[in-house]
Design a protein around this motif. Sequence first.
Motif, PDB file in Angstrom:
ATOM      1  N   ARG A   9       0.820  -1.195   0.000  1.00 24.43           N
ATOM      2  CA  ARG A   9       0.000   0.000   0.000  1.00 24.43           C
ATOM      3  C   ARG A   9       0.856   1.249   0.000  1.00 24.43           C
ATOM      4  N   HIS A  10       0.674   2.110  -1.000  1.00 25.71           N
ATOM      5  CA  HIS A  10       1.378   3.386  -1.113  1.00 25.71           C
ATOM      6  C   HIS A  10       2.892   3.211  -1.081  1.00 25.71           C
ATOM      7  N   ASP A 128      -5.571   6.187   4.330  1.00 26.91           N
ATOM      8  CA  ASP A 128      -6.054   5.626   3.075  1.00 26.91           C
ATOM      9  C   ASP A 128      -7.457   5.041   3.209  1.00 26.91           C
ATOM     10  N   THR A 129      -8.216   5.534   4.190  1.00 27.01           N
ATOM     11  CA  THR A 129      -9.592   5.088   4.391  1.00 27.01           C
ATOM     12  C   THR A 129     -10.505   5.677   3.312  1.00 27.01           C
ATOM     13  N   MET A 130     -11.261   4.838   2.644  1.00 25.73           N
ATOM     14  CA  MET A 130     -12.226   5.269   1.639  1.00 25.73           C
ATOM     15  C   MET A 130     -13.588   5.428   2.296  1.00 25.73           C
ATOM     16  N   GLN A 151     -10.809   9.136  -0.735  1.00 25.08           N
ATOM     17  CA  GLN A 151      -9.876   8.870   0.355  1.00 25.08           C
ATOM     18  C   GLN A 151      -9.961  10.015   1.355  1.00 25.08           C
ATOM     19  N   ASP A 318     -10.547  -2.534   1.189  1.00 23.71           N
ATOM     20  CA  ASP A 318     -11.580  -2.004   0.306  1.00 23.71           C
ATOM     21  C   ASP A 318     -11.872  -3.041  -0.785  1.00 23.71           C
ATOM     22  N   ASN A 321     -10.410  -1.983  -4.056  1.00 16.05           N
ATOM     23  CA  ASN A 321      -8.969  -1.704  -4.175  1.00 16.05           C
ATOM     24  C   ASN A 321      -8.263  -2.253  -2.939  1.00 16.05           C
ATOM     25  N   ASN A 323      -5.383  -1.990  -1.955  1.00 19.70           N
ATOM     26  CA  ASN A 323      -4.402  -1.067  -1.404  1.00 19.70           C
ATOM     27  C   ASN A 323      -5.053   0.087  -0.639  1.00 19.70           C
ATOM     28  N   ARG A 324      -6.354   0.022  -0.444  1.00 19.37           N
ATOM     29  CA  ARG A 324      -7.088   0.979   0.365  1.00 19.37           C
ATOM     30  C   ARG A 324      -7.905   0.209   1.389  1.00 19.37           C
TER      31      ARG A 324
END
Length: 520
Positions: A9-10, A128-130, A151, A318, A321, A323-324
Motif C-alpha cells: 500500500r502506497h 487511506d480510508t475510503m 480517500q 476495500d 482496491n 491497497n485501500r
Amino acid sequence: MSGEQQPVRHSTGAARRGRWLTFTLYTLVVLLLATAGGGFVLYTRLNANISSSELYTGTTGSAGVQQADDQGRFPVNVLVIGTDSRSSKANCKLGGACDETHSNADVELLVHVSADRTNITAMSIPRDTMTDLPGCDDPATGESVGERYGQINTSLNYGPGCQVAAVHQLTGITIDHFVLVDFAGVIAMSDATGGVEVCVDNNVYDTYSHLKLSKGKHTLKGEAALQFVRTRHGFGDGSDLGRTYGQHAFLSAAIRALKDRGTLLNPTKLYGVANAATKALTVDEKLSGIPDLVELAGEFNKVDTDRITFTTMQTVPDPENPNRVVPADAAQKLFDTIIADRSLSKDKTAATSTATSSASPTPQATTSTFFSVQVRNRSGQDGRAKRLTRALKTEGYIAATDSSSGDDQATSAILYNGSRQLAQAEQLATDLNMPSSLLATDEEVDAVTLVVGEDWTKGTTYPKITKAQREEALSDAHASSADKSGCVPVSTQNTVTYQGVSMSPVRAYELATDVPDSDA
C-alpha cells in the motif's frame, strides 16, 4: 488485513510523506509546557506566530454538539492533523517531493479527553480510508467541492475545516478543536527534550525512511526521530497500519519525557522551540491565542500516562482496491464508546467493574421529594425492569414497572416531559450514575421513565464500561497505553528493497554495514 496485501500500500509515495501523528500532538504539548511558565512577554511574542482557520467548513451540518456529563462537565475532542505540505523551504527539505502542491492529511489522530479529565483516548484514522466525503467551501481559496466518495485524507485540500467535516461525518464524534502541524520545527523540538527513548525488538533498516537501528533501546533526536515516525516498512507487517505501532510508541515516550523532565518548564531554554512550533501551527479560531492553548494543555496534563489509550480505527480491505481500506463493522463500537465518554483505559479501581455497578444506588436528592418513575425493560434480559424497580423503591422512589412491549434498545435512557420533570430526571440520573447525555425529552411519557437498554444488563447503577465492553470496542484496534515502554515489533516480511533485492528490514540491517545507524 492480510500480510500479502498490506506492504504494497502506497509503496511509492510513502517515503516522500511525513508521518506526523506523533509530532502534531507533541508540538502542542511542548509548546504549551514551554509557555505555561513564560508569562505575558512570552505570550505576546508567540501569539503573532499562530495561524487560525474556521473549525468547520462543510456545506451542511456542523462539527457536532458536545454533551455534558451528569455534573455539567464537557469532554473535549481535538482532531490532530499532520500535513504533508511543502509550502516552505524547510518543509520541502524535510519531506522531499518539492514539486508536490497538494496538502493531504497525512495523519489524523482524534484525541478525546473525558469530561471528568481522568482519561484520554487517541484514535488514529488510517489516511487511506475510503468513505463518503462531505461538500466543503474553503474560506482561504474560495474553492468549493461537492459530496463525493474518496480517500479521507484528501479533504485537507479544501482546508482543515473540511477535514474536520470529513472525520465528523465518518465517526459521528463531535469535534471541538483542530490542531494542524507541518514539518517545520519538529527536529528542534525533539532535540529540546533531550531526545526520546524508543525500543525496537530486532535490528531494523527501512530503506525508504532510512531508519537504521540495532535491537534494543535508543534515544532519538532530530532527523533520527523523524525517520522513526515516518517508518512503515520497518514495523509490524510493513503496512500503513503497522506504522502506527512506531508512532504510538514514540508519542507515548515523548509524553512520558515531557512529564518527567523539569527543563521543559524553563521558558528560556524552550523559547526557540516554541517559536518554531507556533510558526508551524494552524488551529481553529477558538484556539488562536497562547492562553487558549495553555488552557487546553492544562486539560491534557490532568491525565496520567496510564490513563492515555492509543487506538487505531478498525478497518478491512476495500473491496474495490486492496491497497485501500474501509471502516470495519467493529469501528462503530469504538466510535460509540468515545461518543458516550466511556473510558477505554484499564481501571485500577473497581469503579468500572460489574461488581461495582451491582451496588445499590446512593440517593443524592436534588429535588425536595422523591417522585414517580416508570421502568421499561429494553435490555433483552428478563427481569431487568423489576430488579431496578425494587432497587428504586428501596431508595424512596415511587417506582413501577412498565409492562409494555417494545424492541430492544442499544442504549439506556431517561425520558422526561417538560421542564418540571427535567429536575427529576437529572436527580434520577445522578442517583443511578447515568450521564446526562442519556436524558431525552418525550412528550408521550406521563412520568419520568427509565429505559434499561442493552448496555445495562447487570447491576442497579449504570456501568461506566465493563471489561467485556472495553475489549469489544478495542477489538483489532491495536490498543496501547502511554505508560508502557515495550519494544516496537520489527517486520519480518520482505517489506524493503536493498541493492535491488526485496528482503526483510532485519536482513537489510545485516547487509548495510556501510550505512551508519540513525542514532550514531
